[in-house]
Design a protein around this motif. Structure first.
Motif, PDB file in Angstrom:
ATOM      1  N   GLY A 166       0.886  -1.185   0.059  1.00 44.82           N
ATOM      2  CA  GLY A 166      -0.021   0.292  -0.146  1.00 44.82           C
ATOM      3  C   GLY A 166       0.889   1.322  -0.100  1.00 44.82           C
ATOM      4  N   ASN A 167       1.672   1.007  -0.978  1.00 44.82           N
ATOM      5  CA  ASN A 167       2.813   2.286  -0.398  1.00 44.82           C
ATOM      6  C   ASN A 167       3.640   2.669   0.668  1.00 44.82           C
ATOM      7  OD1 ASN A 167       3.390   3.792  -3.199  1.00 44.82           O
ATOM      8  ND2 ASN A 167       1.873   4.178  -3.856  1.00 44.82           N
ATOM      9  N   ARG A 168       3.469   1.699   1.319  1.00 43.61           N
ATOM     10  CA  ARG A 168       4.069   1.825   2.952  1.00 43.61           C
ATOM     11  C   ARG A 168       5.600   1.920   2.330  1.00 43.61           C
ATOM     12  NH1 ARG A 168       0.974   5.615   4.439  1.00 43.61           N
ATOM     13  NH2 ARG A 168       2.953   6.017   4.781  1.00 43.61           N
ATOM     14  N   VAL A 169       5.744   0.983   1.389  1.00 40.19           N
ATOM     15  CA  VAL A 169       6.806   0.351   1.380  1.00 40.19           C
ATOM     16  C   VAL A 169       7.344   1.255  -0.424  1.00 40.19           C
ATOM     17  CG1 VAL A 169       8.907  -1.330   1.102  1.00 40.19           C
ATOM     18  CG2 VAL A 169       6.445  -1.255   2.532  1.00 40.19           C
ATOM     19  N   ILE A 170       8.774   1.951   0.058  1.00 42.88           N
ATOM     20  CA  ILE A 170       9.187   3.129  -0.856  1.00 42.88           C
ATOM     21  C   ILE A 170      10.576   2.141  -1.213  1.00 42.88           C
ATOM     22  CG2 ILE A 170       9.395   5.539  -1.396  1.00 42.88           C
ATOM     23  CD1 ILE A 170       6.696   4.794  -1.851  1.00 42.88           C
TER      24      ILE A 170
END
Lengths: 357, 272
Positions: free
Chosen positions: B222-226
């Motif tokens: 969920g775009n919590r890891v970039i």
């Protein structure tokens, strides 16, 4: 060596045979290069029955391709090598494509159905006189939420999202302008603000929202909200309509601070090969009955005044999708802020995404 | 030039390979370097490199390496015993096929499946609910990101290790045991060193693509890891800041080259 040559021969012969069969099948159905029309549209953004109807009425075969962001679409058209006859960009993309000479002018004399479009949606600042674009759909950005999961709590404004009770309950759509715009609006700034201090302030405000955010996702947001994976989602109005038709517990609200009003218009890119067909297609989509059918299927708001008569009353009178004039005044259209400013928006959005809980 | 026909035909055969390398390996790398020196408005500049060295991108680099490391470590931890077990089974080829089979399925499809499996009302949580643990948030966590990535990459770790174990001469293991080595010592001193090349190949095959993962970061994390891969995608498709995207790619290329050199040095040595 002999075997190798044999192998190559087999491959070549079968490739040509397949090529011949496809072209034979195409021509047997009456499709040649000339009477095809390539439509380049957002995913899930047209009633497929309408494409069939158009093919039947005109004998033109429609090749339908989809994109998922204005930027991706513009890149493809700008690079060439494609033959899109009709595309459906959003307003800020239209003004950009116009500047870059990627659009062909539209001949209004070939569009008798243009008269049905509500004048409110014509002659807008991004395309004066509608020289290059014809309205397709319009809508807003707002909040979808599940009152049941929130214990009956109502959400009416952007600032309600910062409520600590919403911990880990919010899904955001992965769009820099949408999310930065939300933060700017919550601070009562314009969503076209270019003051860097304001933008920094908006970014800090977003960072403060991080504990409430469950994920930042793309089109999956529809499925996730319908499955009650989270209680709140920031989405485009049409997506909201689709989600609500799948899960009736959900509600959509246009936040009272105001939000984005957007338009998706049909254009003819400079790559078009079948300009006549493109006009036919645009006129076909402007037909009130077709427009109504499409609006009912897709769930976005139609700019076609006559089409409203063919739509069920509960859709037309729904202020969430056809907002009152009073609310409409608070809505803002995205302006083309220029590449550099847009890059700045994106940079801040990226930094916000990297902000850890 | 000796000019014999044999030499000519050798050059002739090299044409497809050489032109492939030139067109699809060397030319793109040159283009990436070229683009990295332009800013968003097309001016020649070194700004992109300066920007990469700011905290934002350095943090992104560190977190990409960290996740890639986690993914590789867990893959290895699972893959080695699995590969070892595989060499001992009766129907090796069948088991191997079963492990390779998932790689035939489209990556995106597999990732989408996990959205359903890990969801709040998904399979795993339904199981947790029945055994009394209660629903947990699985989706959009570091755990699910590493888990799904390991699931996707694991065949690429198992295969080289399996091959290395297969090539291992069993009499060496017997000899070690005859000479009184415990099974742990045999593994540590004989089996593992002899299969190290397989392990290295597997780590390369997992670590390098993990560094530039991007679709899974959005769908599962969920775009919590970039990761750096996410940033490259953003810069090319959304911002259209090709210069910055290319600059990140340059750093990725350098990182990958370094990894290849560090983990691949034995191949250049005296062995065989």
């Amino acid at each position: 060596m002999k075997k190798l040559i044999q192998l190559f021969t087999v491959v070549f012969v079968s490739a040509f045979a397949l090529l011949y069969v496809t072209s034979y099948l195409n021509s047997s159905e009456g499709y040649s290069g000339k009477n095809t029309l390539t439509v380049y549209n957002w995913g899930d953004y047209i009633d497929p029955d309408l494409i069939k109807k158009f093919e039947k009425e005109t004998g033109i075969k429609v090749i339908y391709q989809t994109f998922d962001s204005n930027e991706a679409m513009m890149t493809k058209i700008a690079q060439g090598g494609t033959t899109f006859d009709v595309a459906v960009p959003s307003e800020y993309a239209i003004s950009k494509m116009k500047e870059e000479g990627l659009l062909l002018p539209i001949d209004h004399s070939k569009l008798p159905n243009l008269k049905y479009i509500d004048p409110r949606f014509l002659n807008l600042s991004f395309d004066p006189g509608n020289k290059y674009s014809i309205p397709y759909f319009w809508g807003t950005v707002g909040i979808v939420y599940n009152p049941e999961m929130l214990g009956g709590k109502k959400i009416t404004s952007w600032n309600d999202l910062w409520d600590p009770n919403l911990k880990n309950q919010i899904l955001l759509v992965d769009g820099a302008r949408e999310i930065m715009g939300m933060a700017l609006n919550s601070l009562h700034y314009s969503l076209n603000d270019t003051n860097k201090a304001h933008l920094q302030e908006a970014k800090r405000k977003l960072d403060a929202l991080t504990p409430n955010i469950k994920a930042i996702v793309g089109d999956e947001i529809k499925m996730l909200l319908a499955n009650e994976e989270a209680a709140v989602g920031i989405v485009w109005s049409g997506d909201a309509a689709e989600i609500m038709s799948e899960n009736e517990k959900l509600d959509y609200v246009i936040p009272k601070e105001g939000t984005n009003l957007w338009f998706d218009n049909m254009v003819i890119p400079k790559t078009a090969k079948n300009i006549e067909g493109a006009h036919q297609f645009i006129n076909f989509m402007l037909d009130p009955k077709n427009a109504a059918q499409n609006a009912e299927y897709v769930g976005y708001s139609t700019p076609n005044a006559k089409a409203l008569e063919y739509l069920p009353k509960e859709i037309v009178e729904d202020e969430r999708f056809y907002p009152s004039d009073e609310l409409a005044e608070k809505l803002e259209v995205y302006e083309n802020l220029g590449k550099k400013m847009l890059a700045y928006y994106n940079e801040l959005f990226l930094e916000f995404k990297m902000h850890k809980k | 030039m000796s000019g014999t026909t044999k030499n000519y035909s050798r050059y002739l055969y090299a044409i497809p390979y050489a032109s492939w390398m030139l067109l699809f390996v060397i030319a793109p790398i040159i283009l990436i370097f070229y683009y990295s020196f332009f800013d968003i408005e097309g001016h020649l500049t070194l700004d992109n490199y300066k920007r990469f060295l700011t905290p934002v991108y350095l943090r992104m680099t560190i977190s990409s390496f960290w996740y890639a490391f986690l993914i590789t470590a867990f893959s290895l931890l699972i893959a080695y015993p699995t590969a070892y077990l595989l060499t001992k089974t009766k129907h090796k080829q069948l088991w191997l096929l079963l492990i390779i089979l998932p790689t035939w399925v489209n990556l995106l499809l597999k990732v989408y499946a996990f959205l359903g499996i890990f969801g709040t009302y998904g399979l795993v949580n339904a199981f947790f609910e029945t055994i009394g643990i209660g629903t947990k948030q699985l989706l959009f966590t570091d755990f699910s990101f590493v888990f799904v990535s390991v699931y996707i990459f694991i065949p690429f770790m198992i295969l080289p290790i399996f091959n290395a174990l297969e090539k291992l001469n069993p009499s060496l293991v017997d000899a070690a045991q005859d000479l009184g080595a415990s099974s742990w010592t045999t593994f540590r001193r004989v089996i593992f060193p002899l299969t190290l090349d397989g392990v290295k190949a597997g780590c390369q095959a997992v670590f390098i693509p993990s560094l530039s993962l991007f679709m899974i970061t959005r769908l599962i994390a969920g775009n919590r890891v970039i990761t750096l891969g996410t940033a490259v995608e953003q810069h090319f498709l959304v911002t259209q800041d090709w210069g910055m995207g290319a600059t990140i790619a340059v750093f990725l290329i350098i990182a990958m080259a370094l990894i290849m050199i560090v983990t691949g040095n034995r191949k250049w040595g005296v062995k065989q």
